[in-house]
Design an enzyme around this catalytic site. Structure first.
Site, PDB file in Angstrom:
ATOM      1  N   TYR A  33      -9.905   9.086  -9.677  1.00  0.00           N
ATOM      2  CA  TYR A  33      -9.274   7.854  -9.211  1.00  0.00           C
ATOM      3  C   TYR A  33      -7.988   7.580  -9.972  1.00  0.00           C
ATOM      4  O   TYR A  33      -7.708   8.172 -11.017  1.00  0.00           O
ATOM      5  CB  TYR A  33     -10.239   6.679  -9.335  1.00  0.00           C
ATOM      6  CG  TYR A  33     -10.389   6.110 -10.735  1.00  0.00           C
ATOM      7  CD1 TYR A  33      -9.764   4.910 -11.096  1.00  0.00           C
ATOM      8  CD2 TYR A  33     -11.162   6.754 -11.699  1.00  0.00           C
ATOM      9  CE1 TYR A  33      -9.902   4.388 -12.378  1.00  0.00           C
ATOM     10  CE2 TYR A  33     -11.307   6.238 -12.968  1.00  0.00           C
ATOM     11  CZ  TYR A  33     -10.676   5.057 -13.306  1.00  0.00           C
ATOM     12  OH  TYR A  33     -10.809   4.543 -14.577  1.00  0.00           O
ATOM     13  N   LYS A 151      -9.353  11.978 -15.012  1.00  0.00           N
ATOM     14  CA  LYS A 151      -9.659  10.584 -14.672  1.00  0.00           C
ATOM     15  C   LYS A 151     -10.728  10.539 -13.566  1.00  0.00           C
ATOM     16  O   LYS A 151     -10.441  10.298 -12.393  1.00  0.00           O
ATOM     17  CB  LYS A 151      -8.395   9.843 -14.239  1.00  0.00           C
ATOM     18  CG  LYS A 151      -8.541   8.318 -14.255  1.00  0.00           C
ATOM     19  CD  LYS A 151      -7.195   7.658 -14.059  1.00  0.00           C
ATOM     20  CE  LYS A 151      -7.319   6.132 -13.991  1.00  0.00           C
ATOM     21  NZ  LYS A 151      -7.684   5.535 -15.290  1.00  0.00           N
ATOM     22  N   GLU A 183     -10.407   5.943 -27.816  1.00  0.00           N
ATOM     23  CA  GLU A 183      -9.654   5.005 -26.982  1.00  0.00           C
ATOM     24  C   GLU A 183     -10.520   3.799 -26.672  1.00  0.00           C
ATOM     25  O   GLU A 183     -11.688   3.737 -27.066  1.00  0.00           O
ATOM     26  CB  GLU A 183      -9.212   5.686 -25.689  1.00  0.00           C
ATOM     27  CG  GLU A 183     -10.347   6.319 -24.903  1.00  0.00           C
ATOM     28  CD  GLU A 183      -9.861   7.258 -23.804  1.00  0.00           C
ATOM     29  OE1 GLU A 183      -8.673   7.226 -23.454  1.00  0.00           O
ATOM     30  OE2 GLU A 183     -10.695   8.035 -23.292  1.00  0.00           O
ATOM     31  N   LEU A 207      -7.769  10.045 -22.274  1.00  0.00           N
ATOM     32  CA  LEU A 207      -6.978  10.104 -21.057  1.00  0.00           C
ATOM     33  C   LEU A 207      -5.497   9.968 -21.407  1.00  0.00           C
ATOM     34  O   LEU A 207      -5.118   9.121 -22.221  1.00  0.00           O
ATOM     35  CB  LEU A 207      -7.386   8.977 -20.116  1.00  0.00           C
ATOM     36  CG  LEU A 207      -6.690   8.974 -18.758  1.00  0.00           C
ATOM     37  CD1 LEU A 207      -7.155  10.151 -17.910  1.00  0.00           C
ATOM     38  CD2 LEU A 207      -6.952   7.656 -18.028  1.00  0.00           C
TER      39      LEU A 207
END
Length: 287
Positions: A33, A151, A183, A207
């Protein structure tokens, strides 16, 4: 107003949109996505999101159901018909819906990839009150799979992290692996020490944020020092500032980690300036 969505080549009222129960995104989280922000009715950094989408698809050997030029037009049409001035466009591509459930990938010549897009209207997105007071975060163990650079729609643990933060009465959680911050649950993490912006280097562990890339570029253009390396929670608690970046929060200050105040306990000047620059430059470049 009924929201118009896009499903496999059709624009539909949201209450008429359907996907198969055999879709592998539903059964296997076999999908990727992207979320593109909209400011002043324009798409922010669409090219970056499209490029990352292509990379995610390639890494999973998943066919794209649409060209990137056509994808841009779908984004623009959804923004137009749904009258989005500030908000987001969510895009999801899955490996499609074979005739039955199976762990093995279906033949892409027989089972085409599925694609879904919808908009989210977020008035005041750029002027979020949280940016003036800053986020408070907790740290949690990072137990996600090893390819966080793709992702995917495998968002169960980040969702659990958001709920851990909510239960603790704070805004978000930073994930930690082998003693180092990876993260946030839906954002990239940064600290500022003695004028240097520090954020984890790219790799399979995090990411490659589109907003991250833009913010670091703007920081370097503004003659700010940037260091890409991992850091600990203790180092973050001792920092002068901290912040996160994402497509939905842009640049968001962090003022507390695990109950410890960061710097003055208020949003710092580096995060504030980067947010200003990012919003200004992104609005200029919106399409």
């Amino acid at each position: 107003m009924t929201r118009t969505v896009y499903v496999n080549g059709e624009y539909l009222p949201e209450n008429e949109a359907k996907i198969s129960i055999f879709d592998r995104g539903f059964l296997m989280a076999d999908g990727v996505y992207e979320v593109t922000s909209v400011l002043d009715g324009k798409l922010i950094d669409f090219a970056g999101h499209a490029k990352r989408l292509e990379r995610s698809l390639n890494e999973l050997d998943m066919a794209s159901p649409i060209s990137m030029d056509d994808l841009l037009e779908v984004h623009r049409e959804l923004v137009r018909v749904n009258e989005i001035n500030e908000g987001m466009v969510y895009l999801q591509v899955t490996r499609g819906a074979p005739d039955d459930r199976d762990f093995a990938f279906p033949d892409p010549e027989v089972t085409p990839s599925s694609i879904v897009l919808f908009t989210q209207n977020k008035p005041g997105l750029a002027d979020a009150p949280a940016a003036k007071k800053g986020f408070k975060v907790i740290s949690i163990e990072d137990i996600r799979w090893g390819r966080r650079d793709i992702k995917t729609v495998q968002l169960l643990y980040p969702s659990m992290g958001k709920m851990m933060a909510k239960k603790a009465g704070v805004d978000d959680a930073w994930m930690v692996e082998d003693g180092k911050v990876t993260e946030g649950t839906s954002n990239n993490a940064y600290i500022v020490k003695d004028g240097t912006i520090i954020t984890r280097h790219l790799g399979n562990e995090i990411l490659a944020g589109i907003t991250r890339n833009a913010v670091l570029r703007f920081a370097k253009e503004a003659q700010m020092k940037v260091e890409e390396r991992s850091f600990t929670i203790a180092e973050a608690q001792d920092a002068d500032e901290a912040f996160v970046t994402s497509a939905s929060t842009f640049v968001m200050p962090v003022v507390e980690i695990d109950g410890a105040q960061i710097g003055t306990g208020a949003p710092g000047p580096v995060a504030g300036r980067l947010r200003e620059i990012y919003l200004e430059e992104s609005r200029k470049a919106g399409i």
